[in-house]
Design a protein around this motif. Structure first.
Motif, mmCIF file in Angstrom:
data_model
loop_
_atom_site.group_PDB
_atom_site.id
_atom_site.type_symbol
_atom_site.label_atom_id
_atom_site.label_comp_id
_atom_site.label_asym_id
_atom_site.label_seq_id
_atom_site.Cartn_x
_atom_site.Cartn_y
_atom_site.Cartn_z
ATOM 1 N N LEU A 294 0.611 6.367 1.261
ATOM 2 C CA LEU A 294 -0.688 6.430 1.926
ATOM 3 C C LEU A 294 -1.804 6.083 0.939
ATOM 4 C CD1 LEU A 294 -1.987 7.109 4.664
ATOM 5 C CD2 LEU A 294 -2.249 9.468 3.857
ATOM 6 N N ILE A 295 -1.710 6.647 -0.267
ATOM 7 C CA ILE A 295 -2.697 6.353 -1.311
ATOM 8 C C ILE A 295 -2.651 4.888 -1.698
ATOM 9 C CG2 ILE A 295 -3.270 6.749 -3.750
ATOM 10 C CD1 ILE A 295 -2.346 9.663 -3.345
ATOM 11 N N GLU A 296 -1.452 4.343 -1.887
ATOM 12 C CA GLU A 296 -1.316 2.979 -2.380
ATOM 13 C C GLU A 296 -1.708 1.928 -1.344
ATOM 14 O OE1 GLU A 296 1.994 2.833 -5.777
ATOM 15 O OE2 GLU A 296 2.707 3.874 -3.990
ATOM 16 N N ILE A 297 -1.522 2.223 -0.075
ATOM 17 C CA ILE A 297 -1.977 1.294 0.975
ATOM 18 C C ILE A 297 -3.476 1.064 0.846
ATOM 19 C CG2 ILE A 297 -2.392 1.063 3.463
ATOM 20 C CD1 ILE A 297 0.322 2.572 3.841
ATOM 21 N N PHE A 298 -4.220 2.167 0.788
ATOM 22 C CA PHE A 298 -5.682 2.058 0.700
ATOM 23 C C PHE A 298 -6.128 1.545 -0.664
ATOM 24 C CE2 PHE A 298 -5.203 5.113 4.217
ATOM 25 C CZ PHE A 298 -6.034 4.514 5.155
ATOM 26 N N ALA A 299 -5.416 1.928 -1.718
ATOM 27 C CA ALA A 299 -5.818 1.513 -3.061
ATOM 28 C C ALA A 299 -5.641 0.007 -3.255
ATOM 29 C CB ALA A 299 -5.005 2.274 -4.106
ATOM 30 N N PHE A 300 -4.517 -0.556 -2.825
ATOM 31 C CA PHE A 300 -4.302 -2.001 -2.975
ATOM 32 C C PHE A 300 -5.265 -2.790 -2.087
ATOM 33 C CE2 PHE A 300 -0.187 -1.227 -5.089
ATOM 34 C CZ PHE A 300 -0.257 -2.218 -6.059
ATOM 35 N N TYR A 301 -5.515 -2.284 -0.878
ATOM 36 C CA TYR A 301 -6.462 -2.965 0.012
ATOM 37 C C TYR A 301 -7.857 -2.959 -0.606
ATOM 38 C CZ TYR A 301 -9.136 -4.229 4.163
ATOM 39 O OH TYR A 301 -9.991 -4.852 5.045
ATOM 40 N N LEU A 379 -2.469 -8.813 -3.317
ATOM 41 C CA LEU A 379 -2.769 -7.391 -3.151
ATOM 42 C C LEU A 379 -2.650 -6.970 -1.693
ATOM 43 C CD1 LEU A 379 -5.812 -7.110 -5.588
ATOM 44 C CD2 LEU A 379 -3.445 -6.417 -6.020
ATOM 45 N N TYR A 380 -3.027 -7.853 -0.775
ATOM 46 C CA TYR A 380 -2.840 -7.577 0.658
ATOM 47 C C TYR A 380 -1.351 -7.505 1.003
ATOM 48 C CZ TYR A 380 -7.816 -8.523 1.542
ATOM 49 O OH TYR A 380 -9.192 -8.485 1.549
ATOM 50 N N VAL A 381 -0.554 -8.406 0.417
ATOM 51 C CA VAL A 381 0.895 -8.386 0.644
ATOM 52 C C VAL A 381 1.483 -7.074 0.150
ATOM 53 C CG1 VAL A 381 3.102 -9.434 -0.034
ATOM 54 C CG2 VAL A 381 1.172 -10.894 0.602
ATOM 55 N N PHE A 382 1.051 -6.627 -1.027
ATOM 56 C CA PHE A 382 1.527 -5.356 -1.560
ATOM 57 C C PHE A 382 1.146 -4.198 -0.629
ATOM 58 C CE2 PHE A 382 1.572 -6.778 -6.317
ATOM 59 C CZ PHE A 382 2.700 -7.527 -6.052
ATOM 60 N N ALA A 383 -0.075 -4.213 -0.112
ATOM 61 C CA ALA A 383 -0.506 -3.166 0.816
ATOM 62 C C ALA A 383 0.380 -3.154 2.062
ATOM 63 C CB ALA A 383 -1.968 -3.375 1.204
ATOM 64 N N PHE A 384 0.739 -4.353 2.557
ATOM 65 C CA PHE A 384 1.601 -4.453 3.735
ATOM 66 C C PHE A 384 2.994 -3.890 3.437
ATOM 67 C CE2 PHE A 384 4.815 -6.894 6.123
ATOM 68 C CZ PHE A 384 4.477 -6.502 7.409
ATOM 69 N N LEU A 385 3.526 -4.185 2.258
ATOM 70 C CA LEU A 385 4.838 -3.651 1.884
ATOM 71 C C LEU A 385 4.816 -2.128 1.836
ATOM 72 C CD1 LEU A 385 5.890 -6.146 -0.956
ATOM 73 C CD2 LEU A 385 6.824 -6.004 1.360
ATOM 74 N N PHE A 386 3.699 -1.576 1.403
ATOM 75 C CA PHE A 386 3.588 -0.120 1.358
ATOM 76 C C PHE A 386 3.462 0.483 2.758
ATOM 77 C CE2 PHE A 386 2.350 -0.496 -3.229
ATOM 78 C CZ PHE A 386 3.374 0.301 -3.703
ATOM 79 N N ILE A 387 2.916 -0.262 3.694
ATOM 80 C CA ILE A 387 2.887 0.209 5.088
ATOM 81 C C ILE A 387 4.312 0.374 5.601
ATOM 82 C CG2 ILE A 387 2.293 -0.432 7.465
ATOM 83 C CD1 ILE A 387 -0.238 -1.757 6.350
ATOM 84 N N ILE A 391 6.181 3.979 6.636
ATOM 85 C CA ILE A 391 6.880 4.239 7.897
ATOM 86 C C ILE A 391 8.299 4.737 7.635
ATOM 87 C CG2 ILE A 391 7.804 3.151 9.994
ATOM 88 C CD1 ILE A 391 5.370 1.225 9.847
ATOM 89 N N ILE A 392 8.986 4.091 6.677
ATOM 90 C CA ILE A 392 10.353 4.508 6.331
ATOM 91 C C ILE A 392 10.356 5.930 5.771
ATOM 92 C CG2 ILE A 392 12.292 4.072 4.764
ATOM 93 C CD1 ILE A 392 11.677 1.091 5.042
ATOM 94 N N ALA A 393 9.374 6.263 4.935
ATOM 95 C CA ALA A 393 9.290 7.608 4.352
ATOM 96 C C ALA A 393 9.082 8.664 5.442
ATOM 97 C CB ALA A 393 8.159 7.664 3.329
ATOM 98 N N ILE A 394 8.288 8.337 6.456
ATOM 99 C CA ILE A 394 8.072 9.276 7.569
ATOM 100 C C ILE A 394 9.358 9.456 8.371
ATOM 101 C CG2 ILE A 394 6.868 9.585 9.766
ATOM 102 C CD1 ILE A 394 4.405 8.347 8.493
ATOM 103 N N ILE A 395 10.047 8.341 8.657
ATOM 104 C CA ILE A 395 11.315 8.414 9.391
ATOM 105 C C ILE A 395 12.327 9.256 8.616
ATOM 106 C CG2 ILE A 395 13.307 7.066 10.202
ATOM 107 C CD1 ILE A 395 11.333 4.766 10.773
ATOM 108 N N LEU A 396 12.385 9.048 7.307
ATOM 109 C CA LEU A 396 13.297 9.806 6.457
ATOM 110 C C LEU A 396 12.985 11.295 6.526
ATOM 111 C CD1 LEU A 396 15.631 9.280 4.463
ATOM 112 C CD2 LEU A 396 13.937 9.163 2.632
#
Length: 413
Positions: A294-301, A379-387, A391-396
């Motif tokens: 969650l932190i890294e999505i916003f930070a990279f964006y 950096l946008y691509v990295f943010a997308f990868l973290f999204i 989602i995977i972390a929440i499912i886990l």
């Protein structure tokens, strides 16, 4: 039983030595100038070392479990020391292939065995604070470049490249050898009494299944964690590879200021490992990784849209802390899900993600940078990868929590 704080110190000793691989960039220009190698040829040495770190950790994890931390630590010492001496010979002969073999392959194998050797041992000595325990050892790996970088600069300036590797090889053999000789698993009665074999749910205590490495690698949770680990390292190491030039180009920092930022990055990388792993003991590993992403999505964006030097540095340091925390929390997360019976072997399998990310991160960033002439898209691509990882972390978290509740309800019935 041996003093667990001296066991921790031994683990840190091994990781500080092998973590010097992160100071490779200090040697890049001297090697290029003296040997006539190109930047790409010299950088590949580091990439090969990281690749073989992951491969050796994966395939030799069972060796570590079977032979124990002392023999494994001495094996790592031998490979890493030979790698240093071989690198000195390669530079003396000006042989690029021999450099790849000695530093990249032989040294990389020493890296992989040395990285996983102390972790499962340390976890067993700190049963109630497993995140803190793994953070202690892996913190040493993060801090290593701060120690090794200046030492390498002094040695190269005063004695030359070849002598630098001979001196370092001798020092590493002494420190890693002494640390390995002290390593030993705790007595069986201590493990049976204190190492948790159950986890508490809202209704009762449920047993933690002790997975073998074969069972773990057949479980979907292993591959979910592999992707999470791979993403965090790919994006983090990609950013680290260009932190200084990016700071100079995007927010117009001076070379001196950018170099200072890189030094602070080393500190945050180390402190982030122990801080986040300690936090994970209280909020749980599942919640910690969700928070990371969650932190890294916003930070990279935000980083892609920042033109102010202070906020640029703040965002980079936040990302680096999560990057380091991802390393230190992973062994404890694995022990939560798969137990500690074959933790070294399972951890070794996960580290294949590091080997692949060490190549994928810098290559992905450099490709997008050269294609678009901008860092923003990457950096946008990295943010997308973290999204995706978020989602995977929440499912886990949801799936494993439901399973615990289901087992708990059966236990009560």
């Amino acid at each position: 039983m041996k003093n667990r704080w001296l066991i921790a110190l031994s683990a840190i000793g091994i990781h500080i030595c092998i973590g010097s691989v992160y100071a490779w960039s200090v040697l890049t220009k001297p090697i290029m100038a003296q040997m006539g190698f190109s930047l790409q040829e010299t950088t590949w040495t580091f990439s090969i070392a990281i690749l073989f770190l992951g491969l050796s950790a994966s395939f030799l994890g069972t060796f570590v479990e079977k032979n124990g931390p002392r023999i494994s630590g001495l094996t790592a010492t031998a490979f890493f020391g030979i790698g240093m001496f071989g690198t000195a010979l390669a530079l003396h002969l000006q042989s690029l292939i021999l450099l790849y073999i000695c530093y990249g392959v032989i040294g990389g194998i020493g890296l992989g065995i040395g990285y996983i050797t102390p972790v499962s041992t340390l976890v067993k000595y700190f049963p109630k604070r497993r995140g803190f325990a793994t953070g202690l050892a892996i913190m040493g790996f993060g801090f290593a470049s701060l120690i090794a970088g200046p030492i390498m600069q002094i040695l190269v300036s005063n004695f030359g490249l070849v002598t630098n590797f001979i001196i370092l090889g001798c020092a590493y053999i002494l420190i890693m050898g002494a640390s390995s000789l002290y390593l030993a698993p705790p007595p069986k009665e201590f493990v049976e009494k204190y190492l948790p074999t159950t986890v508490k749910t809202s209704n009762s205590m449920i047993e933690i299944k002790q997975y073998s490495v074969a069972e773990a690698t057949r479980d979907w949770k292993f591959y979910a964690l592999w992707w999470i680990f791979f993403t965090n390292i790919t994006c983090g190491i990609g950013l680290l590879a260009v932190a200084s030039p990016m700071a100079q180009e995007v927010v117009h920092m001076s070379p001196i200021a950018a170099a200072s930022m890189v030094g602070v990055i080393g500190l945050i990388n180390g402190f982030g490992r122990i801080a986040w792993s300690s936090v994970s003991d209280y909020i749980g590993r599942r919640n910690t990784y969700i928070l990371f992403f969650l932190i890294e999505i916003f930070a990279f964006y935000a980083l892609a849209n920042t033109t102010e030097a202070f906020f640029f540095q703040l965002l980079v340091l936040i990302i680096v802390s999560c990057y380091g925390g991802g390393f230190s929390c992973m062994p404890a997360y694995l022990s939560d899900l798969f137990g500690t019976k074959q933790l070294s072997a399972i951890h070794g399998r996960i580290l294949t993600a590091w080997g692949m990310a060490g190549i994928a991160g810098p290559l992905l960033l450099s490709f997008i940078r050269e294609t678009t002439q901008s860092y923003a898209l990457c950096l946008y691509v990295f943010a997308f990868l973290f999204i995706i990882s978020f989602i995977i972390a929440i499912i886990l978290k949801i799936k494993t929590t439901k399973k615990e509740k289901l087992i708990s309800s059966k236990t009560i019935a």
